[in-house]
Motif scaffolding. Structure first.
Motif, mmCIF file in Angstrom:
data_model
loop_
_atom_site.group_PDB
_atom_site.id
_atom_site.type_symbol
_atom_site.label_atom_id
_atom_site.label_comp_id
_atom_site.label_asym_id
_atom_site.label_seq_id
_atom_site.Cartn_x
_atom_site.Cartn_y
_atom_site.Cartn_z
ATOM 1 N N GLY A 74 -18.385 5.973 -3.360
ATOM 2 C CA GLY A 74 -18.539 7.232 -2.236
ATOM 3 C C GLY A 74 -17.172 7.613 -1.775
ATOM 4 N N SER A 75 -17.076 8.142 -0.852
ATOM 5 C CA SER A 75 -16.071 8.852 -0.223
ATOM 6 C C SER A 75 -15.828 8.853 1.177
ATOM 7 C CB SER A 75 -15.648 10.291 -0.994
ATOM 8 O OG SER A 75 -16.916 11.049 -0.473
ATOM 9 N N SER A 76 -14.513 9.016 1.635
ATOM 10 C CA SER A 76 -14.437 8.933 3.301
ATOM 11 C C SER A 76 -13.214 9.812 3.471
ATOM 12 C CB SER A 76 -14.345 7.602 3.914
ATOM 13 O OG SER A 76 -13.085 7.068 3.368
ATOM 14 N N SER A 77 -13.081 10.474 4.609
ATOM 15 C CA SER A 77 -11.883 11.516 5.008
ATOM 16 C C SER A 77 -11.923 11.560 6.563
ATOM 17 C CB SER A 77 -12.011 12.774 4.146
ATOM 18 O OG SER A 77 -13.233 13.254 4.605
ATOM 19 N N GLY A 78 -10.814 11.779 7.048
ATOM 20 C CA GLY A 78 -10.772 11.902 8.437
ATOM 21 C C GLY A 78 -9.980 13.208 8.782
ATOM 22 N N PRO A 79 -9.808 13.565 10.007
ATOM 23 C CA PRO A 79 -8.980 14.813 10.242
ATOM 24 C C PRO A 79 -7.770 14.938 9.676
ATOM 25 C CG PRO A 79 -10.174 14.215 12.310
ATOM 26 C CD PRO A 79 -10.141 12.932 11.257
ATOM 27 N N GLY A 80 -7.272 15.726 9.013
ATOM 28 C CA GLY A 80 -5.813 15.889 8.291
ATOM 29 C C GLY A 80 -5.622 14.906 7.589
ATOM 30 N N GLN A 81 -6.506 13.880 7.017
ATOM 31 C CA GLN A 81 -6.304 12.978 5.936
ATOM 32 C C GLN A 81 -6.773 13.420 4.595
ATOM 33 O OE1 GLN A 81 -7.881 9.508 7.783
ATOM 34 N NE2 GLN A 81 -5.839 9.016 8.720
ATOM 35 N N PRO A 82 -6.389 13.146 3.470
ATOM 36 C CA PRO A 82 -7.042 13.344 2.205
ATOM 37 C C PRO A 82 -8.345 12.466 1.968
ATOM 38 C CG PRO A 82 -4.937 11.954 2.003
ATOM 39 C CD PRO A 82 -4.952 12.357 3.369
ATOM 40 N N THR A 83 -9.001 12.957 1.056
ATOM 41 C CA THR A 83 -10.284 12.086 0.945
ATOM 42 C C THR A 83 -9.945 10.874 0.079
ATOM 43 O OG1 THR A 83 -11.504 14.020 0.983
ATOM 44 C CG2 THR A 83 -12.493 12.381 -0.102
ATOM 45 N N PRO A 140 0.882 -1.290 0.291
ATOM 46 C CA PRO A 140 0.042 0.144 0.004
ATOM 47 C C PRO A 140 0.879 1.354 -0.109
ATOM 48 C CG PRO A 140 -0.926 -1.443 1.687
ATOM 49 C CD PRO A 140 0.526 -2.065 1.334
ATOM 50 N N PRO A 141 0.756 2.109 -1.070
ATOM 51 C CA PRO A 141 1.292 3.229 -0.926
ATOM 52 C C PRO A 141 1.242 4.254 0.113
ATOM 53 C CG PRO A 141 0.368 2.878 -3.332
ATOM 54 C CD PRO A 141 -0.080 1.982 -2.109
ATOM 55 N N THR A 142 -0.106 4.059 0.868
ATOM 56 C CA THR A 142 -0.376 4.805 1.869
ATOM 57 C C THR A 142 -1.147 4.218 2.930
ATOM 58 O OG1 THR A 142 -1.596 6.761 2.557
ATOM 59 C CG2 THR A 142 -2.336 5.952 0.401
ATOM 60 N N SER A 143 -1.268 4.689 4.148
ATOM 61 C CA SER A 143 -1.879 3.757 5.231
ATOM 62 C C SER A 143 -3.257 3.820 5.000
ATOM 63 C CB SER A 143 -1.616 4.040 6.497
ATOM 64 O OG SER A 143 -1.879 5.549 6.793
ATOM 65 N N LEU A 144 -3.867 4.729 4.143
ATOM 66 C CA LEU A 144 -5.280 4.744 3.931
ATOM 67 C C LEU A 144 -5.636 3.696 2.953
ATOM 68 C CD1 LEU A 144 -5.592 8.817 3.075
ATOM 69 C CD2 LEU A 144 -6.391 7.447 5.201
ATOM 70 N N TRP A 166 -1.567 0.252 -7.158
ATOM 71 C CA TRP A 166 -0.794 1.020 -8.283
ATOM 72 C C TRP A 166 -0.782 2.571 -7.855
ATOM 73 C CZ3 TRP A 166 -6.090 -0.071 -11.379
ATOM 74 C CH2 TRP A 166 -5.874 -1.412 -12.017
ATOM 75 N N LEU A 167 0.166 3.152 -8.665
ATOM 76 C CA LEU A 167 0.736 4.687 -8.654
ATOM 77 C C LEU A 167 0.398 5.206 -9.886
ATOM 78 C CD1 LEU A 167 3.567 4.764 -6.272
ATOM 79 C CD2 LEU A 167 1.394 5.605 -5.807
ATOM 80 N N ALA A 168 -0.307 6.365 -10.080
ATOM 81 C CA ALA A 168 -0.521 6.694 -11.428
ATOM 82 C C ALA A 168 -0.793 8.256 -11.292
ATOM 83 C CB ALA A 168 -2.047 6.388 -11.977
ATOM 84 N N PRO A 169 -0.632 8.823 -12.391
ATOM 85 C CA PRO A 169 -0.785 10.377 -12.517
ATOM 86 C C PRO A 169 -2.105 10.855 -12.506
ATOM 87 C CG PRO A 169 -0.085 9.470 -14.780
ATOM 88 C CD PRO A 169 -0.208 8.243 -13.641
ATOM 89 N N GLY A 170 -2.356 11.968 -12.327
ATOM 90 C CA GLY A 170 -3.718 12.353 -12.132
ATOM 91 C C GLY A 170 -4.378 12.770 -10.856
ATOM 92 N N ARG A 171 -5.641 12.959 -10.761
ATOM 93 C CA ARG A 171 -6.546 13.410 -9.855
ATOM 94 C C ARG A 171 -7.491 12.317 -9.116
ATOM 95 N NH1 ARG A 171 -9.735 17.371 -10.442
ATOM 96 N NH2 ARG A 171 -9.497 17.290 -12.950
ATOM 97 N N THR A 172 -7.888 12.384 -7.986
ATOM 98 C CA THR A 172 -9.041 11.359 -7.709
ATOM 99 C C THR A 172 -10.031 11.244 -8.318
ATOM 100 O OG1 THR A 172 -9.597 12.490 -5.764
ATOM 101 C CG2 THR A 172 -7.732 11.140 -5.292
ATOM 102 N N VAL A 182 -9.203 5.291 -4.211
ATOM 103 C CA VAL A 182 -8.255 6.117 -4.825
ATOM 104 C C VAL A 182 -8.106 7.142 -3.760
ATOM 105 C CG1 VAL A 182 -7.647 7.566 -6.728
ATOM 106 C CG2 VAL A 182 -9.205 5.564 -7.168
ATOM 107 N N VAL A 183 -6.753 7.628 -3.454
ATOM 108 C CA VAL A 183 -6.409 8.533 -2.808
ATOM 109 C C VAL A 183 -5.284 9.478 -3.364
ATOM 110 C CG1 VAL A 183 -7.164 7.279 -0.422
ATOM 111 C CG2 VAL A 183 -4.756 7.188 -1.277
ATOM 112 N N ALA A 184 -5.259 10.673 -3.093
ATOM 113 C CA ALA A 184 -4.091 11.556 -3.699
ATOM 114 C C ALA A 184 -2.757 11.042 -3.070
ATOM 115 C CB ALA A 184 -4.266 12.990 -3.217
ATOM 116 N N SER A 185 -1.847 11.025 -3.709
ATOM 117 C CA SER A 185 -0.484 10.503 -3.407
ATOM 118 C C SER A 185 0.551 11.472 -4.151
ATOM 119 C CB SER A 185 -0.249 8.877 -3.684
ATOM 120 O OG SER A 185 1.139 8.563 -3.188
ATOM 121 N N GLY A 186 1.395 12.267 -3.574
ATOM 122 C CA GLY A 186 2.320 13.245 -4.093
ATOM 123 C C GLY A 186 1.711 13.791 -5.272
ATOM 124 N N SER A 187 2.257 13.823 -6.396
ATOM 125 C CA SER A 187 1.578 14.736 -7.694
ATOM 126 C C SER A 187 0.606 13.866 -8.449
ATOM 127 C CB SER A 187 2.769 14.886 -8.473
ATOM 128 O OG SER A 187 3.430 13.887 -9.306
#
Length: 352
Positions: free
Chosen positions: A161-170, A110-114, A134-140, A198-203
């Motif tokens: 759907g979507s989910s998010s937490g305090p200080g975490q990306p959607t 997993p590229p991120t704990s999310l 996977w890692l890919a260019p683009g936006r969620t 899908v979550v944001a990761s770097g660029s």
């Protein structure tokens, strides 16, 4: 001794003491459920060979084979289950064929704990799951739109759907399922789903894709009604949850003979279903309609019971009474089989 009595005595004297040695066992078992019931079947064949002509002699004074129609073959039992290995292959094949974002490359972890866990996980105990990252260019949001525009083959959108937490990306997710879209598909059938998180990761974005399959186990031999069944006790009840008010009279009946055979064949034809696991149920009150359909087949080796009770069981449970082994079969077809066996309408008690 009159002529009829002499013929009867001759038949009984010449009747074999045991089944003939040259009977082709494989041919005889072509429409039987299990090989271990060969002895009762052969014994029954010998009895029939004696009983049928005797009955004709007593009625007509002569044997007339033309009045004895050929036996109708019993239908073969239904098998629709999967082994663990088969289920794993289905999940892995689905994962291999899943749509991939342009420019994506796979990563081992997993590229991120999310993305440590999938967005949703069925609670069924026979869940088979395979996962890729996977890692890919683009936006969620663009990634989710891409998956919507490129659905997996023979699949449709089941949830998103979507989910998010305090200080975490959607984190956004979209799930695709196979088969007819209906509320309880995941627990009623051998259902396959592909879920993309899908979550944001770097660029760019990080993606988790899960192939999930609720495996329906193959129905074991003990879970079929054998030819050695002697009778069946059937119960149909339509009352409120507290038992205080009957929506329709409770029916209790014992079946034998042709009625028993028809019901046994109907039960043996029921498709297997997945274990239910943990799921919710609507609010139950004292006046909630609570249907009960139950049949107990009396068998020399071990009785088996099939039951569908209440509005919270999505499958019917088939249980070996003394050993408590159990499997699941289709609840709707089971209810219909029970009501048909008793000559009752499908909407008896207006509980379905």
């Amino acid at each position: 001794m009159n002529p009829v009595e002499r013929q009867l005595a001759t038949l009984l004297a010449e009747a074999p003491g045991e089944p003939p040695k040259l009977i082709d066992a494989d041919a005889l078992l072509a429409h039987r459920l299990r090989r271990r019931y060969l002895a009762p079947v052969l014994a029954a064949a010998a009895v029939v060979a004696i009983a049928v002509p005797v009955g004709l002699i007593l009625a007509n004074g002569s044997i007339d084979d033309s009045t004895n129609p050929p036996a109708v073959p019993r239908p073969l039992p239904t098998q629709n289950g999967m082994t663990v290995a088969q289920a794993i292959k289905v999940a892995e094949d689905a994962l291999h064929d899943a749509p991939v974002l342009p420019g994506a490359h796979s990563v081992a972890r997993p590229p991120t704990s999310l993305l440590d866990t999938p967005s949703s996980t069925p609670r069924a105990p026979t869940l088979v799951q395979r996962t890729k990252f996977w890692l890919a260019p683009g936006r969620t949001d663009a990634a989710i739109q891409y998956f919507k525009a490129h659905p997996p083959t023979a699949m449709h959108v089941g949830a998103s759907g979507s989910s998010s937490g305090p200080g975490q990306p959607t984190a956004q997710f979209i799930q695709f399922t196979a088969g007819a879209p209906r509320a309880l598909t995941i627990l009623g059938d051998q259902s396959l789903s592909l879920e993309f998180t899908v979550v944001a990761s770097g660029s760019g974005v990080a993606v988790r894709v899960d192939a999930q399959l609720i495996r329906v186990p193959t129905r074991p031999d003990w879970a079929f009604v054998p030819d050695s069944v002697t009778s069946a006790d059937v119960t149909v009840s339509r009352s409120t949850f507290d038992g205080g008010v009957e929506k329709a009279p409770t029916v209790l009946r014992t079946l034998t003979g042709e009625a028993l055979e028809r019901l046994a064949d109907a039960i043996n034809a029921l498709p297997s279903r997945a274990p239910e696991g943990v799921h919710g149920c609507f609010a139950i009150t004292a006046t909630t309609a609570w249907p009960l359909d139950k049949v107990v087949f009396h068998i020399p080796d071990e009785d088996i019971q099939v039951m569908h009770a209440g509005q919270c069981m999505w499958n019917a449970v088939l249980t070996a009474v003394s050993s408590h082994r159990h499997v699941y079969v289709d609840d709707v077809e089971f209810d219909k089989a029970i009501l048909s066996a008793l000559g009752l309408p499908d909407d008896y008690g207006n509980a379905h």
